[in-house]
Design an enzyme around this catalytic site. Structure first.
Site, short mmCIF file in Angstrom:
data_model
loop_
_atom_site.label_atom_id
_atom_site.label_comp_id
_atom_site.label_asym_id
_atom_site.label_seq_id
_atom_site.Cartn_x
_atom_site.Cartn_y
_atom_site.Cartn_z
N SER A 93 41.48 -84.77 -25.65
CA SER A 93 42.77 -83.95 -25.84
C SER A 93 43.04 -84.62 -27.10
CB SER A 93 43.78 -83.88 -24.73
OG SER A 93 44.80 -83.79 -25.41
N TYR B 202 48.36 -88.82 -18.31
CA TYR B 202 47.49 -87.83 -18.63
C TYR B 202 46.76 -87.87 -20.03
CZ TYR B 202 45.81 -83.27 -20.93
OH TYR B 202 45.15 -82.42 -21.52
P1 NAP Z 1 43.30 -73.53 -17.57
O1 NAP Z 1 43.27 -72.39 -18.64
O2 NAP Z 1 44.64 -73.83 -17.03
O3 NAP Z 1 42.10 -73.54 -16.84
C1 NAP Z 1 41.83 -74.51 -15.92
C2 NAP Z 1 40.45 -74.21 -15.14
O4 NAP Z 1 40.20 -75.66 -14.47
C3 NAP Z 1 40.66 -73.03 -14.12
O5 NAP Z 1 39.43 -72.33 -14.10
C4 NAP Z 1 40.89 -73.85 -12.75
O6 NAP Z 1 40.35 -73.18 -11.76
C5 NAP Z 1 39.99 -75.12 -12.99
N1 NAP Z 1 40.23 -76.27 -12.18
C6 NAP Z 1 41.46 -77.05 -12.21
N2 NAP Z 1 41.47 -78.03 -11.16
C7 NAP Z 1 39.75 -78.23 -11.18
C8 NAP Z 1 39.16 -79.15 -10.29
N3 NAP Z 1 39.85 -80.31 -9.64
N4 NAP Z 1 38.12 -79.20 -10.25
C9 NAP Z 1 37.46 -77.91 -10.83
N5 NAP Z 1 38.02 -77.04 -11.52
C10 NAP Z 1 39.40 -77.13 -11.54
O7 NAP Z 1 43.12 -75.04 -18.60
P2 NAP Z 1 42.59 -75.40 -20.00
O8 NAP Z 1 43.94 -75.45 -20.88
O9 NAP Z 1 41.61 -74.52 -20.46
O10 NAP Z 1 42.13 -77.04 -19.87
C11 NAP Z 1 40.83 -77.20 -19.68
C12 NAP Z 1 40.59 -78.55 -20.48
O11 NAP Z 1 41.07 -78.51 -21.83
C13 NAP Z 1 41.51 -79.71 -19.75
O12 NAP Z 1 40.61 -80.79 -19.63
C14 NAP Z 1 42.55 -80.03 -20.56
O13 NAP Z 1 43.04 -81.64 -20.41
C15 NAP Z 1 41.64 -79.89 -21.79
N6 NAP Z 1 43.03 -79.52 -23.10
C16 NAP Z 1 43.73 -78.50 -23.10
C17 NAP Z 1 44.75 -78.50 -24.10
C18 NAP Z 1 45.52 -77.15 -24.10
O14 NAP Z 1 46.40 -77.07 -25.16
N7 NAP Z 1 45.17 -76.08 -23.16
C19 NAP Z 1 44.69 -79.32 -25.20
C20 NAP Z 1 43.92 -80.60 -24.91
C21 NAP Z 1 42.85 -80.63 -23.92
P3 NAP Z 1 40.50 -73.18 -10.36
O15 NAP Z 1 42.24 -73.06 -10.15
O16 NAP Z 1 39.81 -72.19 -9.42
O17 NAP Z 1 40.08 -74.42 -9.83
#
Ligand code: NAP
Length: 259
Positions: A152, A165
């Site tokens: 991130s 985080y």
């Molecule tokens: P998201 O849309 O909320 O999706 C989260 C996904 O993770 C869901 O499919 C959820 O499904 C699954 N999940 C949650 N906990 C889990 C676990 N313990 N084991 C396996 N699966 C799990 O999130 P996102 O924003 O795409 O985030 C994805 C990644 O991008 C993360 O690493 C986050 O730190 C990173 N990131 C995001 C942003 C942003 O702005 N969105 C910025 C920087 C980095 P279930 O509920 O079925 O488990």
């Protein structure tokens, strides 16, 4: 708002014959990465904690004509990690790409008031699970295989409301270097550091006046999309990046990061 590339009309077929696992891939960035790899020809293994979410994501991608398989995997559960790797190998016989995307952010408390149990959970899911999953996968990784870890922009400058985080995401920058050293020359290891991408995980981005304020922080004048992240992850996972390992690609519309 700046124009967002319509990628589905422009992508290639870089993953024909390849097998890719994406963790936490039933929505958001992980889903977009799985979709992109599938559209480029990969057999894709979708996973997350909940069977219902896995089934729905598999269905969505199958409806697009993609080769996709779903396995429930809570990344901090040892048996789930074992199943994810074994079921992939049983079905497809090998692994070419792993995208380690799962993360949690369970607390907004200041560091000095964050419970030990929360610190442990952040470390377990955001950092340790990647190492343990790769330990499980290592015997099956092909020559020329590729790992992409989702870090991130917060890893470069952990913000007060989500400091620990951010620190776990900083750790992933080091983990990427360390794994790249250990896994070369068979496997490349790189990371993507997303900026602001409105997803369930990052719902705070769009709260109140959030959209405009966060757009204004970027040079490109818009928030990121899961597809922007997928394009970067697919590049790093592909042979187009065959001379790149141990690097982190920041995909944040020009948010301040590093020199
Ligand atoms: P998201 O849309 O909320 O999706 C989260 C996904 O993770 C869901 O499919 C959820 O499904 C699954 N999940 C949650 N906990 C889990 C676990 N313990 N084991 C396996 N699966 C799990 O999130 P996102 O924003 O795409 O985030 C994805 C990644 O991008 C993360 O690493 C986050 O730190 C990173 N990131 C995001 C942003 C942003 O702005 N969105 C910025 C920087 C980095 P279930 O509920 O079925 O488990």
């Amino acid at each position: 708002m700046a124009k967002i590339m319509d990628m589905e009309t422009k992508i290639g077929r870089r993953f024909e014959g390849k097998v890719a696992i994406v963790t936490a891939s039933t929505q958001g960035i992980g889903f977009a990465i799985a979709e992109r790899l599938g559209l480029e020809g990969a057999s894709v293994v979708i996973s997350s904690r909940k069977q219902k979410n896995v089934d729905e994501a598999v269905e969505k991608l199958k409806n697009k004509g993609l080769e996709v398989f779903g396995v429930v995997c809570h990344v901090s559960n040892a048996q789930h990690r074992k199943d994810l790797i074994q079921k992939t190998v049983d079905k497809y016989g090998k692994i070419d790409v792993i995208v380690s995307n799962a993360a949690v952010n369970p607390s907004v408390d200041p560091l000095l008031r964050t419970l030990e149990s929360i610190l442990d959970k952040l470390w377990e899911i955001n950092v340790k699970a990647t190492v343990l999953l790769l330990q499980e996968a290592a015997p099956h990784l092909q020559k020329g295989s590729s790992i992409v870890i989702i870090s991130s922009i917060a890893g470069y400058n952990p913000q007060p409301a989500m400091a620990m985080y951010g620190v776990t995401k900083t750790a992933l920058l080091g983990l990427t270097k360390a794994l790249a050293t250990e896994m070369a020359p068979v496997t490349r290891v790189n990371a993507v550091a997303p900026g602001f991408v409105p997803t369930n995980f990052a719902a705070y981005i769009t709260k109140d006046e959030g959209v405009k304020a966060n757009e204004e922080k970027t040079l490109l004048g818009r928030l990121g999309t899961p597809k922007d992240m997928a394009a970067a992850a697919a590049f790093l996972a592909s042979d187009d990046a065959c001379y790149i390992t141990g690097e982190t690609l920041i995909v944040a519309g020009g948010l301040p990061s590093r020199l």
